[in-house]
Write a protein that holds these residues in place. Structure first.
Motif, PDB file in Angstrom:
ATOM      1  N   UNK A   1      -2.783  10.039  -3.265  1.00 14.01           N
ATOM      2  CA  UNK A   1      -3.435   8.728  -3.222  1.00 14.01           C
ATOM      3  C   UNK A   1      -4.814   8.821  -2.578  1.00 14.01           C
ATOM      4  N   UNK A   2      -5.613   7.769  -2.795  1.00 11.87           N
ATOM      5  CA  UNK A   2      -6.892   7.651  -2.090  1.00 11.87           C
ATOM      6  C   UNK A   2      -6.917   6.356  -1.266  1.00 11.87           C
ATOM      7  N   UNK A   3      -5.744   5.697  -1.148  1.00  8.80           N
ATOM      8  CA  UNK A   3      -5.721   4.387  -0.495  1.00  8.80           C
ATOM      9  C   UNK A   3      -4.348   4.138   0.120  1.00  8.80           C
ATOM     10  N   UNK A   4      -4.317   4.015   1.447  1.00  8.50           N
ATOM     11  CA  UNK A   4      -3.015   3.956   2.104  1.00  8.50           C
ATOM     12  C   UNK A   4      -2.237   2.671   1.796  1.00  8.50           C
ATOM     13  N   UNK A   5      -2.922   1.539   1.677  1.00 10.01           N
ATOM     14  CA  UNK A   5      -2.199   0.288   1.385  1.00 10.01           C
ATOM     15  C   UNK A   5      -1.513   0.357   0.024  1.00 10.01           C
ATOM     16  N   UNK A   6      -2.257   0.857  -0.952  1.00 11.11           N
ATOM     17  CA  UNK A   6      -1.696   0.954  -2.309  1.00 11.11           C
ATOM     18  C   UNK A   6      -0.551   1.958  -2.339  1.00 11.11           C
ATOM     19  N   UNK A   7      -0.724   3.062  -1.591  1.00 13.65           N
ATOM     20  CA  UNK A   7       0.350   4.043  -1.482  1.00 13.65           C
ATOM     21  C   UNK A   7       1.607   3.406  -0.882  1.00 13.65           C
ATOM     22  N   UNK A   8       1.435   2.609   0.186  1.00 13.53           N
ATOM     23  CA  UNK A   8       2.605   1.984   0.813  1.00 13.53           C
ATOM     24  C   UNK A   8       3.331   1.074  -0.172  1.00 13.53           C
ATOM     25  N   UNK A   9       2.561   0.395  -1.009  1.00 13.82           N
ATOM     26  CA  UNK A   9       3.187  -0.484  -2.011  1.00 13.82           C
ATOM     27  C   UNK A   9       4.027   0.330  -2.997  1.00 13.82           C
ATOM     28  N   UNK A  10       3.465   1.440  -3.465  1.00 11.55           N
ATOM     29  CA  UNK A  10       4.187   2.282  -4.431  1.00 11.55           C
ATOM     30  C   UNK A  10       5.396   2.947  -3.765  1.00 11.55           C
TER      31      UNK A  10
END
Ligand code: BES
Ligand code: MN
Ligand code: ZN
Length: 507
Positions: free
Chosen positions: A397-406
């Motif tokens: 990932x390049x984005x922790x918030x988006x990673x947490x969602x996935x």
């Protein structure tokens, strides 16, 4: 296979088998078990005494009724201690029970739903989980068998659920949702199992368009000349060795009233219908497995079907570049320099690192269409099998918030994913002397350098990459996943769409 709600009393209904959940408390508990024991003249008590029936989670014991009940057999399924059962374990346990019943030749089954109540699992989730268990465990790919195989003659034909009246409405809703999701997973499985001569980019795109039309979704298919106009030099290079022209299918799912000032999630899947390696030809041993190299695009197509039926309130773009990677007089070669749609140039080191090339252009394309959040799925590297094996999908990932969602969606869906790092130092490995980058980064950290190559095209857009090369195919199989194509990540994508829909707006 039909799942229906029982209209009659469960102990008075004729069928082949009756499935009942049994906890370790055994006969102490109220419910069906003591009544069954009486009806069977104490046989269950004998089973308990002989320690053949324990109620331990996942233990399945089949008892024949010898005419004492209108069913031939009772399938007693261990649900463990109080609080031990959760939705994931239930999914597997039900799959196991159904497989055992099928092996016994029991085709019509009753299920005592009330005996499977698990802490923290509401009636909707219970119904969803049951439908997933049933449809995922009983799936078989038989499209090219002119005769059914002996062992597969045995199938479950009917599932009738005895449901406490107060739960009925919610269970029915859950059953419907679970069936939508399972149909999506099974669509992905079928597409992955379909061989490359029967699923060229042309056929694949037509099948996806058919699904889009069925649910009234708008779609667009880019042809080779469109790609040329858009400057998709990376995708086109991979395609140029094949007699089967490439396609790029985009389907729009509009779950919100407008596209403006709303998040637009994009699912982008690698759709190499066959990967020979091209001029950097693969060894012939097991090359037939490369029919699965469109597993990412298949997962996107499966998620699309499920989402179109569940209708979460979120806007999604489904993007599937479809290309065949072949060696040929016209094929691209190692040493070639390609200009991608983004303008970035790429030196080809291996024509077998083709997935990242078609995805580079697909990612650029979908960003130009307005995607604000990306998830790409790809059978990208053999190296991910070495790192994580066949049961865990590699993520970047390049984005922790988006990673947490996935990550959360995968956890809820019961699919294992694991994050790999994106340290800047890895970029050194794919620096090129003649172009902006090379398409390989050497043997070391092969999964990471492949993912980082894609990140160069995602740029600032929040992006999660899922390398499913290890998980898209299971040569052993399990109760929930028959041998072969797994349909991995469809459940995660559907869950992600539902979770994002619940948020007012995404990050
Ligand atoms: N499709 C393969 C990856 C793959 C391997 C998928 C095994 C499923 C099972 C991919 O296109 C590929 O060939 N990758 C190369 C990359 C290398 C040339 C840098 C690999 O993994 O060897
Ligand atoms: Mn390859
Ligand atoms: Zn490939």
């Amino acid at each position: 296979m039909q799942i229906e709600v029982l209209q009659t009393k469960i102990l008075e209904t004729p069928a082949d088998g009756l499935i009942v959940g049994v906890s370790t408390a055994l006969l102490d508990e109220q419910g069906l078990l003591p009544r069954l024991n009486d009806a069977l003249r104490g046989v269950i008590g004998e089973e308990i005494k002989g320690r053949r029936l324990t109620g331990k989670l996942g233990d399945v014991r089949i008892v024949h009724t010898l005419g004492l009940l209108p069913v031939r057999a009772v399938i007693l399924v261990g649900i463990g201690e109080r609080g031990e059962l959760n939705a994931h374990k239930l999914k597997e346990t039900w799959a196991k029970a159904l497989n055992k019943a099928r092996h016994e030749g029991l085709a019509e089954l009753l299920v005592c739903f009330g005996s499977f109540r698990a802490d923290g699992v509401d009636a909707r989730k219970l119904g969803e989980t049951f439908a997933l268990s049933a449809h995922l465990s009983q799936y078989r790919f038989q499209d090219y068998k002119t005769k059914r195989e002996e062992a597969d003659e045995r199938t479950i034909t009917r599932l009738a659920l005895g449901i406490p009246p107060e739960l009925k409405e919610d269970v029915l809703y859950g059953l419907e949702t679970g069936t939508h999701i399972a149909d999506g997973v099974n669509l992905a499985r079928t597409l992955v199992s379909t061989p490359a001569n029967k699923l060229t980019p042309e056929v694949f795109s037509a099948r996806v368009v058919e699904v889009a039309k069925r649910y009234d979704l708008s779609y667009e298919v880019l042809e080779k000349r469109d790609m040329e106009e858009l400057g998709m030099g990376a995708l086109l290079a991979v395609a140029q060795g094949s007699a089967n022209p490439p396609k790029l299918v985009t389907v729009r799912y509009k779950g919100r009233p407008t596209w403006e000032s709303e998040p637009v999630v994009a699912f982008v899947g690698k759709g190499i219908t066959f990967d020979t390696g091209g001029i950097s030809l693969k060894p012939s041993l097991n090359m037939e497995e490369m029919i699965m190299d469109m597993g990412g695009a298949a997962a996107v197509a499966g998620a699309m079907e499920a989402i179109a039926r569940i209708r979460p309130e979120i806007n999604i773009l489904f993007v599937m570049p479809m290309v065949e990677n072949m060696p040929d007089g016209a094929a691209y070669r190692p040493g070639d320099v390609l200009t991608s749609m983004s303008g970035k140039t790429i030196e080809v080191i291996s024509t077998d690192a083709e997935g990242r090339l078609i995805l580079a252009d697909a990612i650029t394309y979908v960003r130009r269409l307005g995607a604000t959040h990306l998830v790409d799925l790809a059978t990208l590297t053999g190296a991910v099998l070495i790192a994580l094996g066949t049961q865990t999908t590699g993520a970047m990932t390049n984005n922790d918030d988006w990673w947490q969602a996935v990550r959360k969606a995968a956890e809820e869906a019961g699919e294992r994913i694991w994050l790999l790092p994106t340290f800047d130092v890895y970029r050194e490995q794919y620096k090129s002397a003649v172009a902006d980058m090379k398409n390989t980064g050497g043997r070391n950290a092969g999964t990471i350098t492949a993912g980082m190559f894609l990140s160069e095209f995602a740029e600032q857009t929040p992006w999660v990459h899922l390398d499913i090369a290890g998980t898209a195919w299971d040569s052993k199989g399990s109760d929930l996943t028959p041998k072969g194509a797994t349909g991995v990540m469809v459940q995660t994508l559907v869950e992600l769409a539902r979770q994002e829909a619940k948020k007012k707006s995404t990050v």
